[in-house]
Design a protein around this motif. Structure first.
Motif, PDB file in Angstrom:
ATOM      1  N   PRO A  79      28.996 -76.123 -24.969  1.00  0.00           N
ATOM      2  CA  PRO A  79      29.616 -76.207 -26.301  1.00  0.00           C
ATOM      3  C   PRO A  79      28.989 -77.258 -27.213  1.00  0.00           C
ATOM      4  O   PRO A  79      29.250 -77.263 -28.413  1.00  0.00           O
ATOM      5  CB  PRO A  79      31.079 -76.544 -25.979  1.00  0.00           C
ATOM      6  CG  PRO A  79      31.032 -77.192 -24.638  1.00  0.00           C
ATOM      7  CD  PRO A  79      29.911 -76.540 -23.893  1.00  0.00           C
ATOM      8  N   ASP A  80      28.173 -78.157 -26.663  1.00  0.00           N
ATOM      9  CA  ASP A  80      27.576 -79.220 -27.482  1.00  0.00           C
ATOM     10  C   ASP A  80      26.284 -78.778 -28.168  1.00  0.00           C
ATOM     11  O   ASP A  80      25.755 -79.516 -28.997  1.00  0.00           O
ATOM     12  CB  ASP A  80      27.292 -80.447 -26.612  1.00  0.00           C
ATOM     13  CG  ASP A  80      28.564 -81.039 -26.036  1.00  0.00           C
ATOM     14  OD1 ASP A  80      29.617 -80.928 -26.705  1.00  0.00           O
ATOM     15  OD2 ASP A  80      28.520 -81.588 -24.922  1.00  0.00           O
ATOM     16  N   THR A  81      25.746 -77.613 -27.801  1.00  0.00           N
ATOM     17  CA  THR A  81      24.512 -77.115 -28.405  1.00  0.00           C
ATOM     18  C   THR A  81      24.738 -75.686 -28.903  1.00  0.00           C
ATOM     19  O   THR A  81      25.714 -75.016 -28.553  1.00  0.00           O
ATOM     20  CB  THR A  81      23.351 -77.113 -27.394  1.00  0.00           C
ATOM     21  OG1 THR A  81      23.664 -76.220 -26.311  1.00  0.00           O
ATOM     22  CG2 THR A  81      23.105 -78.507 -26.847  1.00  0.00           C
ATOM     23  N   VAL A  82      23.802 -75.262 -29.725  1.00  0.00           N
ATOM     24  CA  VAL A  82      23.793 -73.869 -30.198  1.00  0.00           C
ATOM     25  C   VAL A  82      22.667 -73.147 -29.463  1.00  0.00           C
ATOM     26  O   VAL A  82      21.523 -73.624 -29.436  1.00  0.00           O
ATOM     27  CB  VAL A  82      23.587 -73.785 -31.717  1.00  0.00           C
ATOM     28  CG1 VAL A  82      23.504 -72.333 -32.161  1.00  0.00           C
ATOM     29  CG2 VAL A  82      24.702 -74.506 -32.446  1.00  0.00           C
ATOM     30  N   THR A  83      22.987 -72.001 -28.875  1.00  0.00           N
ATOM     31  CA  THR A  83      22.022 -71.268 -28.066  1.00  0.00           C
ATOM     32  C   THR A  83      21.808 -69.879 -28.642  1.00  0.00           C
ATOM     33  O   THR A  83      22.770 -69.149 -28.904  1.00  0.00           O
ATOM     34  CB  THR A  83      22.490 -71.142 -26.607  1.00  0.00           C
ATOM     35  OG1 THR A  83      22.795 -72.442 -26.093  1.00  0.00           O
ATOM     36  CG2 THR A  83      21.416 -70.507 -25.753  1.00  0.00           C
ATOM     37  N   TRP A  84      20.543 -69.557 -28.833  1.00  0.00           N
ATOM     38  CA  TRP A  84      20.167 -68.210 -29.279  1.00  0.00           C
ATOM     39  C   TRP A  84      19.439 -67.539 -28.121  1.00  0.00           C
ATOM     40  O   TRP A  84      18.363 -67.937 -27.720  1.00  0.00           O
ATOM     41  CB  TRP A  84      19.278 -68.298 -30.508  1.00  0.00           C
ATOM     42  CG  TRP A  84      18.764 -66.964 -30.982  1.00  0.00           C
ATOM     43  CD1 TRP A  84      19.231 -65.724 -30.648  1.00  0.00           C
ATOM     44  CD2 TRP A  84      17.672 -66.740 -31.886  1.00  0.00           C
ATOM     45  NE1 TRP A  84      18.521 -64.746 -31.276  1.00  0.00           N
ATOM     46  CE2 TRP A  84      17.561 -65.335 -32.047  1.00  0.00           C
ATOM     47  CE3 TRP A  84      16.806 -67.582 -32.583  1.00  0.00           C
ATOM     48  CZ2 TRP A  84      16.589 -64.769 -32.856  1.00  0.00           C
ATOM     49  CZ3 TRP A  84      15.845 -67.011 -33.400  1.00  0.00           C
ATOM     50  CH2 TRP A  84      15.746 -65.624 -33.537  1.00  0.00           C
ATOM     51  N   PHE A 158      27.184 -69.747 -29.042  1.00  0.00           N
ATOM     52  CA  PHE A 158      25.919 -69.062 -28.748  1.00  0.00           C
ATOM     53  C   PHE A 158      25.885 -67.711 -29.455  1.00  0.00           C
ATOM     54  O   PHE A 158      26.917 -67.143 -29.827  1.00  0.00           O
ATOM     55  CB  PHE A 158      25.699 -68.893 -27.240  1.00  0.00           C
ATOM     56  CG  PHE A 158      26.706 -68.021 -26.549  1.00  0.00           C
ATOM     57  CD1 PHE A 158      26.603 -66.634 -26.579  1.00  0.00           C
ATOM     58  CD2 PHE A 158      27.763 -68.588 -25.850  1.00  0.00           C
ATOM     59  CE1 PHE A 158      27.524 -65.838 -25.940  1.00  0.00           C
ATOM     60  CE2 PHE A 158      28.692 -67.793 -25.204  1.00  0.00           C
ATOM     61  CZ  PHE A 158      28.573 -66.407 -25.248  1.00  0.00           C
ATOM     62  N   VAL A 159      24.660 -67.226 -29.630  1.00  0.00           N
ATOM     63  CA  VAL A 159      24.403 -65.920 -30.248  1.00  0.00           C
ATOM     64  C   VAL A 159      23.451 -65.163 -29.334  1.00  0.00           C
ATOM     65  O   VAL A 159      22.430 -65.705 -28.901  1.00  0.00           O
ATOM     66  CB  VAL A 159      23.791 -66.058 -31.657  1.00  0.00           C
ATOM     67  CG1 VAL A 159      23.443 -64.687 -32.233  1.00  0.00           C
ATOM     68  CG2 VAL A 159      24.743 -66.788 -32.583  1.00  0.00           C
ATOM     69  N   ILE A 160      23.792 -63.907 -29.047  1.00  0.00           N
ATOM     70  CA  ILE A 160      22.949 -63.068 -28.195  1.00  0.00           C
ATOM     71  C   ILE A 160      22.467 -61.878 -29.022  1.00  0.00           C
ATOM     72  O   ILE A 160      23.248 -61.215 -29.691  1.00  0.00           O
ATOM     73  CB  ILE A 160      23.704 -62.564 -26.949  1.00  0.00           C
ATOM     74  CG1 ILE A 160      24.348 -63.721 -26.206  1.00  0.00           C
ATOM     75  CG2 ILE A 160      22.763 -61.812 -26.020  1.00  0.00           C
ATOM     76  CD1 ILE A 160      25.166 -63.298 -24.998  1.00  0.00           C
ATOM     77  N   CYS A 161      21.162 -61.633 -28.961  1.00  0.00           N
ATOM     78  CA  CYS A 161      20.560 -60.472 -29.629  1.00  0.00           C
ATOM     79  C   CYS A 161      20.012 -59.525 -28.564  1.00  0.00           C
ATOM     80  O   CYS A 161      19.241 -59.947 -27.707  1.00  0.00           O
ATOM     81  CB  CYS A 161      19.429 -60.888 -30.563  1.00  0.00           C
ATOM     82  SG  CYS A 161      19.988 -61.627 -32.095  1.00  0.00           S
ATOM     83  N   PHE A 162      20.408 -58.273 -28.640  1.00  0.00           N
ATOM     84  CA  PHE A 162      19.883 -57.235 -27.755  1.00  0.00           C
ATOM     85  C   PHE A 162      18.998 -56.317 -28.585  1.00  0.00           C
ATOM     86  O   PHE A 162      19.456 -55.692 -29.535  1.00  0.00           O
ATOM     87  CB  PHE A 162      21.021 -56.441 -27.117  1.00  0.00           C
ATOM     88  CG  PHE A 162      21.832 -57.219 -26.113  1.00  0.00           C
ATOM     89  CD1 PHE A 162      21.487 -57.228 -24.769  1.00  0.00           C
ATOM     90  CD2 PHE A 162      22.948 -57.934 -26.520  1.00  0.00           C
ATOM     91  CE1 PHE A 162      22.240 -57.939 -23.852  1.00  0.00           C
ATOM     92  CE2 PHE A 162      23.712 -58.644 -25.603  1.00  0.00           C
ATOM     93  CZ  PHE A 162      23.357 -58.644 -24.274  1.00  0.00           C
ATOM     94  N   GLN A 163      17.719 -56.225 -28.199  1.00  0.00           N
ATOM     95  CA  GLN A 163      16.762 -55.379 -28.894  1.00  0.00           C
ATOM     96  C   GLN A 163      16.183 -54.347 -27.936  1.00  0.00           C
ATOM     97  O   GLN A 163      16.118 -54.583 -26.724  1.00  0.00           O
ATOM     98  CB  GLN A 163      15.623 -56.217 -29.485  1.00  0.00           C
ATOM     99  CG  GLN A 163      16.091 -57.295 -30.453  1.00  0.00           C
ATOM    100  CD  GLN A 163      14.942 -58.184 -30.904  1.00  0.00           C
ATOM    101  OE1 GLN A 163      15.140 -59.315 -31.303  1.00  0.00           O
ATOM    102  NE2 GLN A 163      13.716 -57.669 -30.827  1.00  0.00           N
ATOM    103  N   GLU A 164      15.736 -53.228 -28.485  1.00  0.00           N
ATOM    104  CA  GLU A 164      15.202 -52.161 -27.653  1.00  0.00           C
ATOM    105  C   GLU A 164      13.791 -52.458 -27.140  1.00  0.00           C
ATOM    106  O   GLU A 164      13.408 -52.001 -26.071  1.00  0.00           O
ATOM    107  CB  GLU A 164      15.186 -50.848 -28.436  1.00  0.00           C
ATOM    108  CG  GLU A 164      16.557 -50.321 -28.811  1.00  0.00           C
ATOM    109  CD  GLU A 164      16.473 -48.975 -29.482  1.00  0.00           C
ATOM    110  OE1 GLU A 164      16.089 -48.001 -28.802  1.00  0.00           O
ATOM    111  OE2 GLU A 164      16.771 -48.881 -30.685  1.00  0.00           O
ATOM    112  N   LYS A 165      13.012 -53.222 -27.915  1.00  0.00           N
ATOM    113  CA  LYS A 165      11.614 -53.421 -27.556  1.00  0.00           C
ATOM    114  C   LYS A 165      11.129 -54.747 -28.114  1.00  0.00           C
ATOM    115  O   LYS A 165      11.790 -55.352 -28.964  1.00  0.00           O
ATOM    116  CB  LYS A 165      10.761 -52.272 -28.114  1.00  0.00           C
ATOM    117  CG  LYS A 165      10.882 -52.120 -29.622  1.00  0.00           C
ATOM    118  CD  LYS A 165      10.152 -50.891 -30.113  1.00  0.00           C
ATOM    119  CE  LYS A 165      10.323 -50.723 -31.624  1.00  0.00           C
ATOM    120  NZ  LYS A 165       9.651 -49.508 -32.130  1.00  0.00           N
TER     121      LYS A 165
END
Length: 375
Positions: A79-84, A158-165
């Motif tokens: 919680p103390d950092t931002v994670t991408w 945190f933020v999670i990105c799901f990409q196809e390629k």
């Protein structure tokens, strides 16, 4: 089942190659009849391996690594950092499922992530916000529009990105985070989610600009050189605009829903920026509608030019026919095999009588048509 059907069609085609007309083979939707939350990848992009890239940062610290084991993600739930977390590749359902379980994502969220044919949307869950959008980019080298689904999981830290390629439009965001200038690293995960949404919409502008350049060239050619274009050239752009409309229109509703949220995942300061992105999404939709109308006008003008060209051809043929019809009538009379015709005994009847009559009639027909402004 599909392969056996195709083999039967090939056999029928060999037996009767002239009369047989092949029919399309219907494909069953992979998720038909399955329970909600069933994880099945519906896309057609298969990468060599799934890459997991992590950028973990604070105001005065940034760490950027690429991990190979899903279990390593657990140490970034801080919680103390931002994670991408950026995940490239969705074909391995087991890996994607393990990521979802580790990060506490809802099963319906995981189902939507793997379903790459769905409409862009936003859904709010208890501890995360799911945002589905289409990342659209115009590839100048291949002269085509590349469309890829991006699923964004907005969490409090945190933020999670799901990409196809592999490959995306987020390089500018990575540069801003690495440089540490501006407000990129001073804000929380909600601002990172906003930046991802905003840059996707910005590339909508660039894609539409490329389409507009094609429409302008077609418009100029239709007026000056309609013979240098074909109807298929207009139809290709028309199909592109229909496809863009399918994916860009819902984004306006997605950003509008986020801008009107209660602030659970987006702070009031960040919502001000989201509302600006909503204005951009509205402009994109308006530009898209304008370009469609202009393209329809170009098509109408092109068809009108073709019709005018055909009319000119028919006009020339009609004039020629009108002139030669009476001449053919006269030639038919003089070609009859009668023994007693007044002109037959006249020595100069052919050069003077026949051709003079032909010439006089032709001149009279031309003068008459010009007086009617048909020529």
């Amino acid at each position: 089942m599909i392969n056996s059907t195709l083999n039967e069609l090939k056999k029928l085609n060999k037996l009767n190659p002239i009369k047989y007309v092949p029919v399309s083979v219907s494909r069953k939707r992979p998720k038909t009849g399955l329970a909600p939350g069933s994880l099945i990848y519906t896309g057609q992009v298969y990468t060599d391996e799934i890459k997991i890239q992590v950028i973990d940062y604070t105001d005065d610290h940034i760490e950027e690594i690429e991990i190979t084991e899903v279990a390593e993600l657990e140490r970034f739930n801080n919680p103390d950092t931002v994670t991408w977390i950026n995940i490239q590749g969705l074909h391995d359902v087991e890996v994607i499922s393990s990521i979802g379980k580790l990060m506490g994502l809802h099963p319906l969220t995981m189902e939507d992530i793997l379903d790459t044919n769905q409409r862009p949307k936003v859904e709010e869950f208890e501890d995360h916000l799911y945002i589905s959008m289409k990342m659209i980019n115009h590839l100048e080298d291949h002269n085509k529009i590349d469309i890829e689904q991006v699923s964004i999981i907005a969490h409090n830290n945190f933020v999670i990105c799901f990409q196809e390629k592999p490959g995306d439009v987020f390089n500018d965001i990575r540069t801003r985070l690495r440089n540490g200038k501006g407000r990129a690293r001073k804000r929380g995960a909600d601002y990172l989610s906003y930046m991802l949404i905003d840059v996707i919409i910005d590339f909508y502008y660039e894609t539409l600009d490329q389409v507009w350049n094609k429409i302008e060239r077609l418009d100029d050619l239709v007026v000056r050189r309609p013979d240098r274009i074909e109807l298929n050239d207009i139809q290709v752009i028309r199909r592109d605009l229909i496809q863009l409309r399918r994916y860009m229109y819902p984004v306006r509703d997605v950003v509008h829903s986020i801008s009107n949220s209660q602030g659970q995942f987006f702070s009031d300061q960040t919502l001000m920026f989201v509302r600006d992105s909503y204005d951009h999404a509205v402009q994109v939709v308006e530009n898209l509608d304008t370009y469609r109308e202009i393209l329809n006008s170009v098509m109408d003008l092109y068809l009108s030019q073709l019709s005018n060209k055909m009319n000119e051809v028919m006009k020339v043929l009609t004039v020629m026919s009108s002139i030669f019809i009476p001449l053919t009538f006269i030639a038919g009379i003089y070609g009859m095999n009668f023994e007693h015709m007044p002109e037959l005994g006249w020595a100069i009847s052919y050069p003077v009588g026949f051709w003079s009559l032909i010439g006089v009639v032709a001149v009279i027909m031309v003068i008459f048509m010009k007086s009617r402004k048909w020529l």
